[in-house]
Design a protein around this motif. Structure first.
Motif, PDB file in Angstrom:
ATOM      1  N   ALA A  80       1.877   1.973  -3.541  1.00  0.00           N
ATOM      2  CA  ALA A  80       0.769   2.566  -4.290  1.00  0.00           C
ATOM      3  C   ALA A  80       0.566   4.022  -3.871  1.00  0.00           C
ATOM      4  O   ALA A  80       0.365   4.899  -4.715  1.00  0.00           O
ATOM      5  N   ASN A  81       0.641   4.297  -2.569  1.00  0.00           N
ATOM      6  CA  ASN A  81       0.482   5.668  -2.078  1.00  0.00           C
ATOM      7  C   ASN A  81       1.566   6.579  -2.633  1.00  0.00           C
ATOM      8  O   ASN A  81       1.303   7.716  -3.017  1.00  0.00           O
ATOM      9  N   THR A  82       2.795   6.084  -2.683  1.00  0.00           N
ATOM     10  CA  THR A  82       3.908   6.879  -3.205  1.00  0.00           C
ATOM     11  C   THR A  82       3.707   7.186  -4.681  1.00  0.00           C
ATOM     12  O   THR A  82       3.918   8.323  -5.113  1.00  0.00           O
ATOM     13  N   ILE A  83       3.290   6.203  -5.445  1.00  0.00           N
ATOM     14  CA  ILE A  83       3.056   6.404  -6.881  1.00  0.00           C
ATOM     15  C   ILE A  83       1.959   7.443  -7.096  1.00  0.00           C
ATOM     16  O   ILE A  83       2.103   8.365  -7.907  1.00  0.00           O
ATOM     17  N   LEU A  84       0.865   7.318  -6.359  1.00  0.00           N
ATOM     18  CA  LEU A  84      -0.239   8.271  -6.500  1.00  0.00           C
ATOM     19  C   LEU A  84       0.192   9.683  -6.069  1.00  0.00           C
ATOM     20  O   LEU A  84      -0.116  10.662  -6.741  1.00  0.00           O
ATOM     21  N   ARG A  85       0.904   9.780  -4.958  1.00  0.00           N
ATOM     22  CA  ARG A  85       1.356  11.083  -4.463  1.00  0.00           C
ATOM     23  C   ARG A  85       2.300  11.740  -5.477  1.00  0.00           C
ATOM     24  O   ARG A  85       2.178  12.933  -5.768  1.00  0.00           O
ATOM     25  N   ASN A  86       3.228  10.956  -6.046  1.00  0.00           N
ATOM     26  CA  ASN A  86       4.164  11.497  -7.027  1.00  0.00           C
ATOM     27  C   ASN A  86       3.468  11.923  -8.316  1.00  0.00           C
ATOM     28  O   ASN A  86       3.958  12.794  -9.030  1.00  0.00           O
ATOM     29  N   ALA A  87       2.325  11.300  -8.609  1.00  0.00           N
ATOM     30  CA  ALA A  87       1.559  11.651  -9.806  1.00  0.00           C
ATOM     31  C   ALA A  87       0.617  12.831  -9.554  1.00  0.00           C
ATOM     32  O   ALA A  87      -0.084  13.272 -10.452  1.00  0.00           O
ATOM     33  N   GLN A 127       0.834  -1.201   0.000  1.00  0.00           N
ATOM     34  CA  GLN A 127       0.000   0.000   0.000  1.00  0.00           C
ATOM     35  C   GLN A 127       0.871   1.254   0.000  1.00  0.00           C
ATOM     36  O   GLN A 127       0.534   2.247  -0.628  1.00  0.00           O
ATOM     37  N   PHE A 153      -1.939  12.918  -7.302  1.00  0.00           N
ATOM     38  CA  PHE A 153      -3.263  12.546  -6.829  1.00  0.00           C
ATOM     39  C   PHE A 153      -3.295  12.573  -5.310  1.00  0.00           C
ATOM     40  O   PHE A 153      -2.295  12.314  -4.651  1.00  0.00           O
ATOM     41  N   CYS A 154      -4.469  12.879  -4.768  1.00  0.00           N
ATOM     42  CA  CYS A 154      -4.651  12.807  -3.323  1.00  0.00           C
ATOM     43  C   CYS A 154      -6.080  12.365  -3.044  1.00  0.00           C
ATOM     44  O   CYS A 154      -6.970  12.558  -3.861  1.00  0.00           O
ATOM     45  N   PRO A 155      -6.314  11.768  -1.880  1.00  0.00           N
ATOM     46  CA  PRO A 155      -7.662  11.338  -1.538  1.00  0.00           C
ATOM     47  C   PRO A 155      -8.612  12.536  -1.451  1.00  0.00           C
ATOM     48  O   PRO A 155      -8.181  13.642  -1.105  1.00  0.00           O
TER      49      PRO A 155
END
Length: 102
Positions: free
Chosen positions: A47-54, A44, A56-58
């Motif tokens: 996945a969080n790192t990939i989303l943050r680097n792209a 997880q 995206f945020c919740p």
């Protein structure tokens, strides 16, 4: 009981410390940043790192930022129609935040 590898690693680290090998590392003398995801499983975290680097945020993070922005703006306004409208918007966002926590 520590294994031979653990003892060897500790000995080599101690030797490097004595020689000053760690004295000029980036961030030396500065506090370490706590790991906010220490209790999150490694898969997880990735996945969080990939989303943050792209970028995206919740949705909850966006709501929190908007709530903080509105509170700051409301604090600087005198009573009036604009302040009333912003307070209604703030109340709606706080309700949405409560719904996301369920």
């Amino acid at each position: 009981m520590a294994s031979i590898y653990d003892m060897l690693a500790e000995q080599r680290i101690a030797d490097a410390l004595r020689r000053g090998d760690f004295d000029h590392l980036p961030g030396a003398g500065k506090p370490l940043m706590p790991d906010d995801e220490a209790l999150v499983p490694p898969e997880q975290r990735m996945a969080n790192t990939i989303l943050r680097n792209a970028g995206f945020c919740p949705p909850e993070i966006g709501l929190r930022k908007e709530i903080a922005r509105l509170r700051s703006e409301i604090a600087g306004l005198a009573e009036g129609a604009r302040r009333t409208a912003l307070r209604r918007r703030l109340a709606l966002l706080i309700l949405q935040m409560a719904e996301t926590k369920r």
